[in-house]
Design an enzyme around this catalytic site. Sequence first.
Site, PDB file in Angstrom:
ATOM      1  CG  ASN A  75      -1.718   1.256   1.384  1.00  0.00           C
ATOM      2  OD1 ASN A  75      -1.761   2.082   0.466  1.00  0.00           O
ATOM      3  ND2 ASN A  75      -2.376   1.423   2.526  1.00  0.00           N
ATOM      4  CE  LYS A 120      -0.141   3.257   4.824  1.00  0.00           C
ATOM      5  NZ  LYS A 120      -0.105   3.388   6.261  1.00  0.00           N
ATOM      6  CG  HIS A 126      -5.858   2.100   5.178  1.00  0.00           C
ATOM      7  ND1 HIS A 126      -5.404   3.023   6.090  1.00  0.00           N
ATOM      8  CD2 HIS A 126      -4.849   1.208   5.016  1.00  0.00           C
ATOM      9  CE1 HIS A 126      -4.166   2.696   6.450  1.00  0.00           C
ATOM     10  NE2 HIS A 126      -3.810   1.597   5.817  1.00  0.00           N
ATOM     11  CD  GLU A 147      -2.969   5.633   6.664  1.00  0.00           C
ATOM     12  OE1 GLU A 147      -2.947   5.660   5.418  1.00  0.00           O
ATOM     13  OE2 GLU A 147      -2.060   5.088   7.333  1.00  0.00           O
ATOM     14  CD  GLU A 180      -3.478  -2.227   7.353  1.00  0.00           C
ATOM     15  OE1 GLU A 180      -2.398  -2.527   6.831  1.00  0.00           O
ATOM     16  OE2 GLU A 180      -4.046  -1.136   7.161  1.00  0.00           O
ATOM     17  N   GLY A 194       2.658   2.468  10.776  1.00  0.00           N
ATOM     18  CA  GLY A 194       3.637   3.533  10.606  1.00  0.00           C
ATOM     19  C   GLY A 194       4.376   3.895  11.883  1.00  0.00           C
ATOM     20  CB  SER A 196       5.234  -1.684  11.991  1.00  0.00           C
ATOM     21  OG  SER A 196       4.885  -0.328  12.200  1.00  0.00           O
TER      22      SER A 196
HETATM   23  P1  13P Z   1       3.083   0.475   7.628  1.00  0.00           P
HETATM   24  O1  13P Z   1       3.558  -0.846   7.074  1.00  0.00           O
HETATM   25  O2  13P Z   1       3.826   1.652   7.106  1.00  0.00           O
HETATM   26  O3  13P Z   1       2.974   0.430   9.132  1.00  0.00           O
HETATM   27  O4  13P Z   1       1.579   0.674   7.080  1.00  0.00           O
HETATM   28  C1  13P Z   1       0.676  -0.356   7.224  1.00  0.00           C
HETATM   29  C2  13P Z   1      -0.553  -0.025   6.461  1.00  0.00           C
HETATM   30  O5  13P Z   1      -1.309   0.855   6.835  1.00  0.00           O
HETATM   31  C3  13P Z   1      -0.819  -0.762   5.225  1.00  0.00           C
HETATM   32  O6  13P Z   1      -2.095  -0.523   4.739  1.00  0.00           O
END
Ligand code: 13P
Length: 258
Positions: free
Chosen positions: A10, A12, A104, A106, A175, A181, A219
């Site tokens: 992903n 982002k 997601h 976010e 997640e 992150g 992560s």
């Molecule tokens: P990270 O791997 O950067 O923690 O992000 C995970 C994520 O949100 C994947 O959709």
Amino acid sequence: MKKNKLIAGNWKMNGSFGANQRLMDEILTGIEARKPACEIAVCVPFPYLVQVQDYQDRSRDDSGEPMLHLGAQDVSAHKAGAYTGEVSASMLRELNVAYAIVGHSERRQYHFESDALVAEKAQQALAAGITPIVCVGETLAEHEAGQTESVVKRQLAAVIHTNGHCISEIVLAYEPVWAIGTGQTATPEQAQAVHAVLRAQLKAATEHADRVKILYGGSMNAANAASLLGQPDIDGGLIGGASLKAPDFLTIIAAASV
Ligand code: 13P
């Protein structure tokens, strides 16, 4: 039969034509050399779908199947019409998009997406022949309050309610928001425990629950992927930061191919 794992990147809101080309050239070269025994997807920002579609086309194995699949990071809950800024599932399908992330954290957090809206997005994707990667996960506050199970069950229940027996066609991603992150990964045991809860919930909804891939995200990186992917109910990973570094992404792909 043992099902193949799925490693989905992903990106982002990252990338540029130049950076994507460098990243994808390296990933494609690595995949062609190793022919990994797992499924691979990259979920990219909308403007880059066409650019990465070319890599999907070029990644075909001897049987003509792409080794690398194209994914989007969102999809509209509506079919078509006056929804400025939205992108429909049928538009994504025209670009040969195979996966679309929905719900997601976010988007739940910054765009106030509700469980019901996420369920409708999954429904639109499925109707267009796109596999939704449905994200669930608890916040740090919910985690500390011991609400992990009730939160992820509520989020999945909405998707089951709207999609009925089609639920066996989704990919699910756990997640934990506190792990995204932050460099703070759920332990393999913590993640497995939540995945088992989700699997049991799917089993109550469909006799094909074992077909559903449940990914872990938060992560996951080159160092911890193997131990997470070794858990019985962890069927792959949804990778943020580490998917932007070709060597790390290829290491995770290798860990999913054993
Ligand atoms: P990270 O791997 O950067 O923690 O992000 C995970 C994520 O949100 C994947 O959709």
